[in-house]
Design an enzyme around this catalytic site. Sequence first.
Site, PDB file in Angstrom:
ATOM      1  N   HIS A 150       0.839  -1.208   0.000  1.00 15.21           N
ATOM      2  CA  HIS A 150       0.000   0.000   0.000  1.00 15.21           C
ATOM      3  C   HIS A 150       0.869   1.252   0.000  1.00 15.21           C
ATOM      4  O   HIS A 150       1.711   1.442   0.890  1.00 15.21           O
ATOM      5  CB  HIS A 150      -0.934  -0.009   1.216  1.00 15.21           C
ATOM      6  CG  HIS A 150      -2.020  -1.028   1.090  1.00 15.21           C
ATOM      7  ND1 HIS A 150      -2.494  -1.752   2.153  1.00 15.21           N
ATOM      8  CD2 HIS A 150      -2.711  -1.441  -0.008  1.00 15.21           C
ATOM      9  CE1 HIS A 150      -3.460  -2.576   1.714  1.00 15.21           C
ATOM     10  NE2 HIS A 150      -3.601  -2.392   0.408  1.00 15.21           N
ATOM     11  N   GLU A 190       1.733   3.637   3.016  1.00 18.36           N
ATOM     12  CA  GLU A 190       2.239   3.028   4.255  1.00 18.36           C
ATOM     13  C   GLU A 190       3.766   3.019   4.231  1.00 18.36           C
ATOM     14  O   GLU A 190       4.416   1.977   4.185  1.00 18.36           O
ATOM     15  CB  GLU A 190       1.612   1.636   4.414  1.00 18.36           C
ATOM     16  CG  GLU A 190       0.096   1.752   4.540  1.00 18.36           C
ATOM     17  CD  GLU A 190      -0.672   0.437   4.445  1.00 18.36           C
ATOM     18  OE1 GLU A 190      -0.048  -0.641   4.529  1.00 18.36           O
ATOM     19  OE2 GLU A 190      -1.907   0.495   4.278  1.00 18.36           O
ATOM     20  N   GLU A 209       0.886  -5.245  11.046  1.00 17.80           N
ATOM     21  CA  GLU A 209       0.474  -3.836  10.933  1.00 17.80           C
ATOM     22  C   GLU A 209       1.230  -3.054  11.982  1.00 17.80           C
ATOM     23  O   GLU A 209       1.067  -3.256  13.159  1.00 17.80           O
ATOM     24  CB  GLU A 209      -1.030  -3.688  11.167  1.00 17.80           C
ATOM     25  CG  GLU A 209      -1.881  -4.398  10.138  1.00 17.80           C
ATOM     26  CD  GLU A 209      -2.328  -3.505   8.997  1.00 17.80           C
ATOM     27  OE1 GLU A 209      -1.840  -2.354   8.900  1.00 17.80           O
ATOM     28  OE2 GLU A 209      -3.149  -3.965   8.208  1.00 17.80           O
ATOM     29  N   HIS A 255       2.524  -3.938   6.743  1.00 20.31           N
ATOM     30  CA  HIS A 255       1.597  -2.845   6.443  1.00 20.31           C
ATOM     31  C   HIS A 255       1.658  -1.869   7.612  1.00 20.31           C
ATOM     32  O   HIS A 255       2.319  -2.111   8.617  1.00 20.31           O
ATOM     33  CB  HIS A 255       0.160  -3.371   6.306  1.00 20.31           C
ATOM     34  CG  HIS A 255      -0.095  -4.110   5.031  1.00 20.31           C
ATOM     35  ND1 HIS A 255      -0.819  -3.565   3.994  1.00 20.31           N
ATOM     36  CD2 HIS A 255       0.278  -5.347   4.620  1.00 20.31           C
ATOM     37  CE1 HIS A 255      -0.878  -4.438   2.993  1.00 20.31           C
ATOM     38  NE2 HIS A 255      -0.220  -5.540   3.348  1.00 20.31           N
TER      39      HIS A 255
HETATM   40  O1  0X9 Z   1      -6.838  -3.889   4.340  1.00 20.25           O
HETATM   41  C1  0X9 Z   1      -5.691  -4.354   4.249  1.00 20.25           C
HETATM   42  O2  0X9 Z   1      -5.218  -4.758   3.194  1.00 20.25           O
HETATM   43  C2  0X9 Z   1      -4.822  -4.444   5.498  1.00 20.25           C
HETATM   44  N1  0X9 Z   1      -4.977  -3.275   6.307  1.00 20.25           N
HETATM   45  S1  0X9 Z   1      -4.406  -1.833   5.784  1.00 20.25           S
HETATM   46  O3  0X9 Z   1      -4.823  -0.831   6.747  1.00 20.25           O
HETATM   47  N2  0X9 Z   1      -2.819  -1.856   5.797  1.00 20.25           N
HETATM   48  O4  0X9 Z   1      -4.888  -1.586   4.451  1.00 20.25           O
HETATM   49  C3  0X9 Z   1      -5.260  -5.617   6.326  1.00 20.25           C
HETATM   50  C4  0X9 Z   1      -5.105  -6.917   5.635  1.00 20.25           C
HETATM   51  C5  0X9 Z   1      -5.420  -8.029   6.592  1.00 20.25           C
HETATM   52  N3  0X9 Z   1      -6.403  -8.896   6.042  1.00 20.25           N
HETATM   53  C6  0X9 Z   1      -7.708  -8.826   6.395  1.00 20.25           C
HETATM   54  N4  0X9 Z   1      -8.163  -8.038   7.306  1.00 20.25           N
HETATM   55  N5  0X9 Z   1      -8.504  -9.653   5.769  1.00 20.25           N
HETATM   56 ZN    ZN Z   2      -1.786  -1.862   4.026  1.00 20.46          ZN
END
Ligand code: 0X9
Ligand code: ZN
Length: 268
Positions: free
Chosen positions: A68, A71, A268, A195
């Site tokens: 991302h 980030e 994260e 992330h």
């Molecule tokens: O949304 C995402 O891709 C991740 N969070 S972020 O804030 N960095 O965008 C989390 C991915 C973890 N996977 C799930 N929650 N399914």
């Molecule tokens: Zn992310």
Amino acid sequence: RGGLNGAYHSYAETEQELLRLERDYPAVLRLFRLGTSLEGRTIFALKISDRPALDEDEPEVLFLGCHHAREWISVEVPLLFARHLAEHWATDADVRRSLEEAEIWIVPLVNPDGLDYSIQTYRWWRKNRRYNADGSFGVDLNRNYAYMWGADDDGSSPAPSSEVYRGAGPFSEPETAVVRELCRERSFLTVVSYHSYGQLILYPWGWTDQPSPRAALDRALAVRMAELIRAVNGRDYAPEPASQLYLTNGDTVDYIGGTLGIPAFTVE
Ligand code: 0X9
Ligand code: ZN
Ligand code: CA
């Protein structure tokens, strides 16, 4: 370093740092070019191990950064990890043993086009820079992996202008395809994808609330990682299934866990 993103690394600064590491630490480190992003930037992988030119029969692990764009710290963590290993292997017995017994692969910048766009143009850019059929830009690379891709619209979207657009098909983007190819060529025992932000160690599944077949092992490993982090700097990282944060589909760790059948974590 400096420029618009301060001490963080842009694509060009990341490339410079990787070239410097390759030059300064040839005994333990080799730089690979996995492929190119949509806009033609190189996606690099570092391999760090003793006798790095040889493909030895040693356990392999993979660390990924910056799916991302915004980030930025998710580039720094794997890059600093690489630097730490390179700078300490000669003097630190634990680091040396890790390099002797394993092959550590690091791809610090999966989304170079997005990163530079977030530095130069729009700080909160998330996706890559795919020019979509409807004139909008970007695919969410953490929705573009094949496992359960597009199974439903919970946390991923078929709409190109969405922040969580999953792309025209699984692995439609060169940035995710190179990760797939690397994972096919190597035999990783585990994968960690960085992330920001949270203080979370997430394990499969992300696509369903149901526990994965390996949830007990994944959880035990995540709990242990959290203990080790706490011992270093006192910070609390919470181990939890990714779905507890929210549901998605097509994310990196579901692909790694679901298709390759190995423990995979989003930090994260
Ligand atoms: O949304 C995402 O891709 C991740 N969070 S972020 O804030 N960095 O965008 C989390 C991915 C973890 N996977 C799930 N929650 N399914
Ligand atoms: Zn992310
Ligand atoms: Ca080796």
